[in-house]
Structures are given as structure tokens and as C-alpha cells.
Motif scaffolding. Structure first.
Motif, PDB file in Angstrom:
ATOM      1  N   LEU A  47       0.829  -1.197   0.000  1.00 33.22           N
ATOM      2  CA  LEU A  47       0.000   0.000   0.000  1.00 33.22           C
ATOM      3  C   LEU A  47       0.869   1.255   0.000  1.00 33.22           C
ATOM      4  N   GLY A  48       1.946   1.234   0.761  1.00 36.60           N
ATOM      5  CA  GLY A  48       2.865   2.374   0.786  1.00 36.60           C
ATOM      6  C   GLY A  48       3.444   2.676  -0.588  1.00 36.60           C
ATOM      7  N   VAL A  49       3.833   1.627  -1.305  1.00 36.21           N
ATOM      8  CA  VAL A  49       4.378   1.790  -2.659  1.00 36.21           C
ATOM      9  C   VAL A  49       3.298   2.336  -3.596  1.00 36.21           C
ATOM     10  N   ALA A  50       2.106   1.798  -3.510  1.00 33.24           N
ATOM     11  CA  ALA A  50       1.009   2.248  -4.377  1.00 33.24           C
ATOM     12  C   ALA A  50       0.635   3.701  -4.098  1.00 33.24           C
ATOM     13  N   LEU A  51       0.623   4.094  -2.833  1.00 36.80           N
ATOM     14  CA  LEU A  51       0.298   5.479  -2.475  1.00 36.80           C
ATOM     15  C   LEU A  51       1.389   6.429  -2.959  1.00 36.80           C
ATOM     16  N   LYS A  52       2.629   5.969  -2.890  1.00 37.87           N
ATOM     17  CA  LYS A  52       3.743   6.787  -3.376  1.00 37.87           C
ATOM     18  C   LYS A  52       3.588   7.042  -4.874  1.00 37.87           C
ATOM     19  N   LYS A  53       3.246   5.985  -5.623  1.00 30.16           N
ATOM     20  CA  LYS A  53       3.064   6.122  -7.071  1.00 30.16           C
ATOM     21  C   LYS A  53       1.895   7.041  -7.405  1.00 30.16           C
ATOM     22  N   LYS A  54       0.792   6.863  -6.701  1.00 24.67           N
ATOM     23  CA  LYS A  54      -0.437   7.608  -7.008  1.00 24.67           C
ATOM     24  C   LYS A  54      -0.346   9.074  -6.583  1.00 24.67           C
ATOM     25  N   PHE A  55       0.179   9.320  -5.368  1.00 25.03           N
ATOM     26  CA  PHE A  55       0.118  10.665  -4.808  1.00 25.03           C
ATOM     27  C   PHE A  55       1.482  11.351  -4.690  1.00 25.03           C
ATOM     28  N   GLY A  56       2.558  10.623  -4.988  1.00 24.35           N
ATOM     29  CA  GLY A  56       3.881  11.210  -4.911  1.00 24.35           C
ATOM     30  C   GLY A  56       4.363  11.493  -3.502  1.00 24.35           C
ATOM     31  N   ILE A  57       3.822  10.763  -2.530  1.00 26.66           N
ATOM     32  CA  ILE A  57       4.237  10.960  -1.138  1.00 26.66           C
ATOM     33  C   ILE A  57       5.184   9.851  -0.728  1.00 26.66           C
ATOM     34  N   LYS A  58       5.989  10.122   0.277  1.00 25.36           N
ATOM     35  CA  LYS A  58       6.965   9.142   0.727  1.00 25.36           C
ATOM     36  C   LYS A  58       6.713   8.768   2.175  1.00 25.36           C
ATOM     37  N   GLU A  83       0.959  16.641   3.215  1.00 25.11           N
ATOM     38  CA  GLU A  83       2.140  16.535   2.362  1.00 25.11           C
ATOM     39  C   GLU A  83       1.976  17.342   1.080  1.00 25.11           C
ATOM     40  N   ARG A  84       0.780  17.352   0.527  1.00 22.51           N
ATOM     41  CA  ARG A  84       0.513  18.147  -0.675  1.00 22.51           C
ATOM     42  C   ARG A  84       0.653  19.632  -0.372  1.00 22.51           C
ATOM     43  N   ALA A  85       0.219  20.040   0.822  1.00 17.46           N
ATOM     44  CA  ALA A  85       0.296  21.454   1.204  1.00 17.46           C
ATOM     45  C   ALA A  85       1.756  21.910   1.344  1.00 17.46           C
ATOM     46  N   LYS A  86       2.636  21.004   1.744  1.00 21.45           N
ATOM     47  CA  LYS A  86       4.055  21.314   1.894  1.00 21.45           C
ATOM     48  C   LYS A  86       4.729  21.540   0.545  1.00 21.45           C
ATOM     49  N   ALA A  87       4.240  20.804  -0.468  1.00 19.53           N
ATOM     50  CA  ALA A  87       4.892  20.839  -1.793  1.00 19.53           C
ATOM     51  C   ALA A  87       4.658  22.132  -2.534  1.00 19.53           C
TER      52      ALA A  87
END
Length: 87
Positions: A47-58, A83-87
């Protein structure tokens, strides 16, 4: 935020191949691990890998707060929004 939660649910279902689960079956505030959706540590990695791919979060394996980020769909949505707000 509801759109983000729906996207997260889609990622959970598709990345973990939960064919018998629909978005409507996943309660936003319910635990993803243990008694909730019943995911395990292998599921967390996938799930962590999939979320990273989808949303660009680490996610860092050394970060103690990962457990709280993965607590529920609500928690994941909060983390992704922050995380999106930080970017």
C-alpha cells in the motif's frame, strides 16, 4: 476531502487486489489493520508503494508516525493533504 478518500480506497482495493471489497465497504474511520479491514505488514508495504506512485508521497521505514498515518482512510487522507500542502 471525500474525493481524496475515494481515491485512497481505490488504491487500497486495486493495489491489494481486494476483489470482494467495494469502496462503500471501507469505513473512513475504521482501522485498516487488525480488526478493521484486516490488513497485515505485507499489505502495508504494498500500500505504501502504491500510495507513493499515485500521490507522490513518501513514507520512511524509520518514521515512527507511519503507524498513525496508516491507521485509517481518514488518517491517510490527512497525511496526504498535509504533504501536498508542503509541496
Amino acid at each position: 476531502m471525500n474525493e481524496l478518500k475515494d481515491e485512497i480506497k481505490d488504491v487500497i482495493i486495486s493495489s491489494l487486489q481486494l476483489e470482494d471489497v467495494k469502496k462503500e465497504d471501507i469505513v473512513d474511520s475504521a482501522p485498516l489493520f487488525g480488526e478493521g479491514l484486516g490488513l497485515d505488514s505485507i499489505d502495508a508495504l504494498e500500500l505504501g508503494v502504491a500510495l507513493k506512485k499515485k500521490f507522490g508521497i513518501k513514507f520512511s521505514s524509520e518514521n515512527e508516525s507511519n503507524r498513525s498515518h496508516f491507521a485509517s482512510v481518514d488518517a491517510l487522507a490527512e497525511y496526504i493533504s498535509a504533504e501536498r500542502a508542503k509541496a
